[in-house]
Every structure is written in C-alpha cells, then in structure tokens.
Scaffold this active site. Structure first.
Site, mmCIF file in Angstrom:
data_model
loop_
_atom_site.group_PDB
_atom_site.id
_atom_site.type_symbol
_atom_site.label_atom_id
_atom_site.label_comp_id
_atom_site.label_asym_id
_atom_site.label_seq_id
_atom_site.Cartn_x
_atom_site.Cartn_y
_atom_site.Cartn_z
ATOM 1 C CE LYS A 27 -0.720 11.499 30.508
ATOM 2 N NZ LYS A 27 -1.844 12.464 30.417
ATOM 3 C CG ASN A 50 1.365 9.803 35.195
ATOM 4 O OD1 ASN A 50 1.702 10.184 36.298
ATOM 5 N ND2 ASN A 50 0.274 10.251 34.596
ATOM 6 C CG HIS A 96 -1.497 19.702 34.380
ATOM 7 N ND1 HIS A 96 -2.191 19.315 35.519
ATOM 8 C CD2 HIS A 96 -1.367 18.581 33.623
ATOM 9 C CE1 HIS A 96 -2.446 18.017 35.461
ATOM 10 N NE2 HIS A 96 -1.973 17.552 34.323
#
Length: 205
Positions: A27, A50, A96
């Site tokens: 990302k 982020n 996650h």
C-alpha cells in the site's frame, strides 16, 4: 448512533479527486509511486491516510489537488459514503484475522473501498491474485487489471520485458522492467498498480 472512520468524515468534506490504495502489502509503496507520478506531471498532489498523515488534516487545508490515500482494513470497516475516483487493491494475504475472523470477511472489508463507485470511476485490481481478481465482477466501477504474469488484452501488464498498457484499441509500451528502480517482483506489481492508476486519471507516458 453511526460510527465512522476518519477517512469517511474527511471524504464528506473533500471536493477533490481521491485515489485510494488498500491491500495487505504494498500500500505505502504504491501510494508513494502514484504521488510521485502526479508530481512529475506537475499536478498538485498529497499522499496521505494510513501512510502517516490524516486525510482530514489535508482536506481541511482547502487546497485544490488530488489526494492519494493509503487505506487500511480498519478504516474501511467504518465507511459509508467513501467514494474514491480510483480504488486500488494490491493483493490479499492472511492478516488481521484476529479482528476480521476469516479471509472472506477480510476480503469483504477490503472490497468496501469500491462499493460506492459508479461507471465514472475506476477499480484497479491484481489479476494475479485469484481472490482479488474475483472482485472484478462485483465492482460497480470500470475495472482495470494489472498483471506481472499474464498478457492482458485490456489493462497493464508485462510483455517481453516491457510494462505495457492495453485498452480502448490502443497499445502503449511504457518502459522496460529494468527501469523500475525498486527491486523485487512485489515492487514490480506495485509499479504496475501505480501505472494503472495514472492511466485511469489521464496521465500519459
């Protein structure tokens, strides 16, 4: 009482195009590459989200520009109207799962990046990642695939050692793979995703 993430609130105040990037890996690199492409083209851009700078902080500055936003699954859990002009999913790997419970739930959360798009928008997806490729059929936007391993009739792929763009009857060789300064196959994929986003936003070689 609705609960929204920061990017949802920021989006509601934003009047400029957003290029949003999510995925398990790549990302930050992909967002940075896209930002540099716009800078090189002389287009005002801010890379945010982020990556370390809150989107809402930049939106409230009020400067007209393009926002390239790195978006995590945690942020996407709490969006409703969030609607990027270009939505990118780089790849998907187990991560996650203590929060999302399963890979299918994790993928569904990632897919929230494009659910509010329309046919005027673009969804950039990794053709080489089967779980991501499948999402192409559920995107309401125009899907642009990128691939390191396959020659695409429409999309961004590597052909004979060249990064190539194919679509709308046009075919363009952009550069050689050797010109990508970041090492590794994963960074080549990040570069392909960045090229696809630039193509969607009207940048040309």
């Amino acid at each position: 009482i609705p609960v929204y993430s920061e990017i949802e609130i920021a989006y509601r105040y934003c009047r400029d195009p957003i290029v949003a990037v999510t995925g398990t890996n790549g990302k930050t690199t992909t967002a940075a590459l896209i930002g540099q492409m716009f800078r090189d083209a002389g287009i005002p851009v801010t890379v945010t989200g982020n990556i370390g700078i809150p989107l809402i902080q930049e939106v409230l500055q009020g400067t007209s520009q393009i926002f390239v936003v790195e978006v995590s699954s945690f942020q996407l859990e709490w969006v409703e109207a969030f609607h990027p002009k270009v939505a990118i999913i780089t790849n998907l790997a187990p991560d996650h799962l203590d929060r999302h419970g399963s890979m299918e739930n994790y993928r569904s959360v990632k897919a929230r990046i494009f659910v509010r798009q329309t046919l005027k928008d673009y969804t950039v997806l990794n053709y080489d990642d089967p779980a991501i490729k499948e999402l192409g059929s559920s995107s309401p936007g125009q899907v642009i695939f990128f691939s390191r391993q396959h020659k695409l009739e429409k999309g961004v792929s590597v052909i004979d050692g060249k990064i190539c763009i194919a679509g709308a009857g046009n075919f363009e060789e952009l550069c050689s793979v050797e010109e990508v300064s970041l090492p590794g196959a994963h960074n080549l994929e990040n570069a392909l995703a960045a090229v696809a986003a630039g193509w969607a936003m009207g940048l040309t070689g």
